[in-house]
Design a protein around this motif. Sequence first.
Motif, PDB file in Angstrom:
ATOM      1  N   PRO A   1       0.815  -1.213   0.000  1.00 37.42           N
ATOM      2  CA  PRO A   1       0.000   0.000   0.000  1.00 37.42           C
ATOM      3  C   PRO A   1       0.853   1.269   0.000  1.00 37.42           C
ATOM      4  O   PRO A   1       1.780   1.394   0.776  1.00 37.42           O
ATOM      5  N   THR A   2       0.536   2.191  -0.898  1.00 34.67           N
ATOM      6  CA  THR A   2       1.220   3.471  -0.983  1.00 34.67           C
ATOM      7  C   THR A   2       0.190   4.584  -1.110  1.00 34.67           C
ATOM      8  O   THR A   2      -0.936   4.362  -1.545  1.00 34.67           O
ATOM      9  N   ASP A   3       0.580   5.786  -0.764  1.00 32.88           N
ATOM     10  CA  ASP A   3      -0.308   6.939  -0.826  1.00 32.88           C
ATOM     11  C   ASP A   3      -0.614   7.282  -2.278  1.00 32.88           C
ATOM     12  O   ASP A   3       0.290   7.371  -3.101  1.00 32.88           O
ATOM     13  N   VAL A   4      -1.900   7.450  -2.610  1.00 33.32           N
ATOM     14  CA  VAL A   4      -2.303   7.851  -3.965  1.00 33.32           C
ATOM     15  C   VAL A   4      -3.075   9.161  -3.946  1.00 33.32           C
ATOM     16  O   VAL A   4      -3.792   9.490  -4.875  1.00 33.32           O
ATOM     17  N   GLY A   5      -2.923   9.927  -2.878  1.00 33.21           N
ATOM     18  CA  GLY A   5      -3.537  11.253  -2.823  1.00 33.21           C
ATOM     19  C   GLY A   5      -4.961  11.278  -2.308  1.00 33.21           C
ATOM     20  O   GLY A   5      -5.679  12.251  -2.522  1.00 33.21           O
ATOM     21  N   LEU A   6      -5.396  10.234  -1.632  1.00 31.16           N
ATOM     22  CA  LEU A   6      -6.748  10.183  -1.080  1.00 31.16           C
ATOM     23  C   LEU A   6      -6.694  10.102   0.438  1.00 31.16           C
ATOM     24  O   LEU A   6      -5.740   9.571   0.999  1.00 31.16           O
ATOM     25  N   THR A   7      -7.729  10.596   1.087  1.00 30.20           N
ATOM     26  CA  THR A   7      -7.893  10.436   2.523  1.00 30.20           C
ATOM     27  C   THR A   7      -8.885   9.301   2.736  1.00 30.20           C
ATOM     28  O   THR A   7      -9.938   9.272   2.106  1.00 30.20           O
TER      29      THR A   7
ATOM     30  N   GLN B   1     -11.784   6.793   4.061  1.00 34.09           N
ATOM     31  CA  GLN B   1     -13.165   7.028   4.471  1.00 34.09           C
ATOM     32  C   GLN B   1     -13.704   5.771   5.150  1.00 34.09           C
ATOM     33  O   GLN B   1     -13.506   4.673   4.657  1.00 34.09           O
ATOM     34  N   ALA B   2     -14.407   5.932   6.262  1.00 34.10           N
ATOM     35  CA  ALA B   2     -14.949   4.797   7.007  1.00 34.10           C
ATOM     36  C   ALA B   2     -16.100   4.121   6.277  1.00 34.10           C
ATOM     37  O   ALA B   2     -16.329   2.932   6.431  1.00 34.10           O
ATOM     38  N   SER B   3     -16.855   4.874   5.470  1.00 34.47           N
ATOM     39  CA  SER B   3     -17.962   4.298   4.708  1.00 34.47           C
ATOM     40  C   SER B   3     -18.243   5.213   3.533  1.00 34.47           C
ATOM     41  O   SER B   3     -17.826   6.368   3.509  1.00 34.47           O
ATOM     42  N   GLY B   4     -18.947   4.691   2.532  1.00 32.02           N
ATOM     43  CA  GLY B   4     -19.296   5.512   1.381  1.00 32.02           C
ATOM     44  C   GLY B   4     -19.277   4.730   0.088  1.00 32.02           C
ATOM     45  O   GLY B   4     -19.464   3.515   0.079  1.00 32.02           O
ATOM     46  N   THR B   5     -19.037   5.452  -0.997  1.00 28.74           N
ATOM     47  CA  THR B   5     -19.010   4.846  -2.326  1.00 28.74           C
ATOM     48  C   THR B   5     -17.667   5.147  -2.979  1.00 28.74           C
ATOM     49  O   THR B   5     -17.260   6.299  -3.070  1.00 28.74           O
ATOM     50  N   VAL B   6     -17.010   4.097  -3.414  1.00 30.54           N
ATOM     51  CA  VAL B   6     -15.745   4.223  -4.133  1.00 30.54           C
ATOM     52  C   VAL B   6     -16.030   4.056  -5.615  1.00 30.54           C
ATOM     53  O   VAL B   6     -16.619   3.059  -6.029  1.00 30.54           O
ATOM     54  N   GLY B   7     -15.637   5.038  -6.410  1.00 31.76           N
ATOM     55  CA  GLY B   7     -15.714   4.922  -7.860  1.00 31.76           C
ATOM     56  C   GLY B   7     -14.378   4.433  -8.388  1.00 31.76           C
ATOM     57  O   GLY B   7     -13.320   4.813  -7.879  1.00 31.76           O
ATOM     58  N   VAL B   8     -14.414   3.572  -9.400  1.00 31.23           N
ATOM     59  CA  VAL B   8     -13.191   3.008  -9.978  1.00 31.23           C
ATOM     60  C   VAL B   8     -13.193   3.281 -11.474  1.00 31.23           C
ATOM     61  O   VAL B   8     -14.137   2.915 -12.172  1.00 31.23           O
ATOM     62  N   ARG B   9     -12.142   3.935 -11.944  1.00 29.11           N
ATOM     63  CA  ARG B   9     -11.974   4.211 -13.377  1.00 29.11           C
ATOM     64  C   ARG B   9     -10.767   3.421 -13.865  1.00 29.11           C
ATOM     65  O   ARG B   9      -9.663   3.561 -13.324  1.00 29.11           O
ATOM     66  N   VAL B  10     -10.962   2.576 -14.878  1.00 25.91           N
ATOM     67  CA  VAL B  10      -9.899   1.723 -15.396  1.00 25.91           C
ATOM     68  C   VAL B  10      -9.720   1.979 -16.878  1.00 25.91           C
ATOM     69  O   VAL B  10     -10.692   2.025 -17.638  1.00 25.91           O
TER      70      VAL B  10
ATOM     71  N   GLY C   1     -17.825  10.545  -5.136  1.00 25.45           N
ATOM     72  CA  GLY C   1     -17.928  11.406  -6.315  1.00 25.45           C
ATOM     73  C   GLY C   1     -16.889  12.492  -6.431  1.00 25.45           C
ATOM     74  O   GLY C   1     -16.901  13.261  -7.390  1.00 25.45           O
ATOM     75  N   SER C   2     -15.967  12.593  -5.507  1.00 19.95           N
ATOM     76  CA  SER C   2     -14.929  13.618  -5.618  1.00 19.95           C
ATOM     77  C   SER C   2     -13.614  13.072  -5.072  1.00 19.95           C
ATOM     78  O   SER C   2     -13.512  11.893  -4.750  1.00 19.95           O
ATOM     79  N   THR C   3     -12.636  13.937  -4.962  1.00 18.91           N
ATOM     80  CA  THR C   3     -11.318  13.575  -4.466  1.00 18.91           C
ATOM     81  C   THR C   3     -10.710  12.444  -5.290  1.00 18.91           C
ATOM     82  O   THR C   3     -10.525  11.335  -4.818  1.00 18.91           O
ATOM     83  N   TYR C   4     -10.420  12.743  -6.530  1.00 16.11           N
ATOM     84  CA  TYR C   4      -9.825  11.749  -7.404  1.00 16.11           C
ATOM     85  C   TYR C   4      -8.412  11.427  -6.970  1.00 16.11           C
ATOM     86  O   TYR C   4      -7.651  12.309  -6.601  1.00 16.11           O
ATOM     87  N   SER C   5      -8.070  10.163  -7.045  1.00 20.17           N
ATOM     88  CA  SER C   5      -6.681   9.789  -6.814  1.00 20.17           C
ATOM     89  C   SER C   5      -5.898  10.121  -8.073  1.00 20.17           C
ATOM     90  O   SER C   5      -6.459  10.313  -9.145  1.00 20.17           O
ATOM     91  N   SER C   6      -4.600  10.150  -7.930  1.00 15.25           N
ATOM     92  CA  SER C   6      -3.772  10.229  -9.118  1.00 15.25           C
ATOM     93  C   SER C   6      -3.877   8.874  -9.823  1.00 15.25           C
ATOM     94  O   SER C   6      -4.165   7.854  -9.195  1.00 15.25           O
TER      95      SER C   6
END
Length: 181
Positions: A105-111, A113-122, A135-140
Amino acid sequence: GADYDLMSDSPSQNFATLNPQDVTGPAYQPVTINANLAANTSVSQADWAATGTVEIESKVYFEATYTTYCSVGIALSNVGTNSRVYLVAQTGQAGTQGDFSDTGPTDVGLTGQASGTVGVRVDPVARTIAWTFDGSTYSSDVTYTAQDKPIVPYLSAGVAQPSNTPLSINFGQQPFQFTPP
């Protein structure tokens, strides 16, 4: 609400589900529920994983909704869930494993979250993956390397997930909770 229990199937409207034949867990297999769009186990703190049924061949977006713990990303098809590129939602850190090369695991620019919705773009052509939280805070973009093998969506609950708390996934069968990037 709208009823999504019956979907038209055509070449332009064909959706993935979780693959009930490719779920892993030590002694407590998760059960796929809700037309294979969610998975659950009755065992508290059960570490399990599942993959999707459709190989990713072009740019895609999907969402995973969780209440306590979620790891989501992609895995190699037909080799189980040990070869994967993943984001641990609680820490906001991503890693690779197995045939993708182990990078922990490495930092990808996100904080996290204990719960919610994760969007995945491939993007399998550029070999990149990125995540969003609610819906916000995109990772690199995370670039991954792997042999030229088919990839599929990946979803996991870890030991922090309480029993009878399903993780759900949306491959586009229903309107996305957040606008895809």
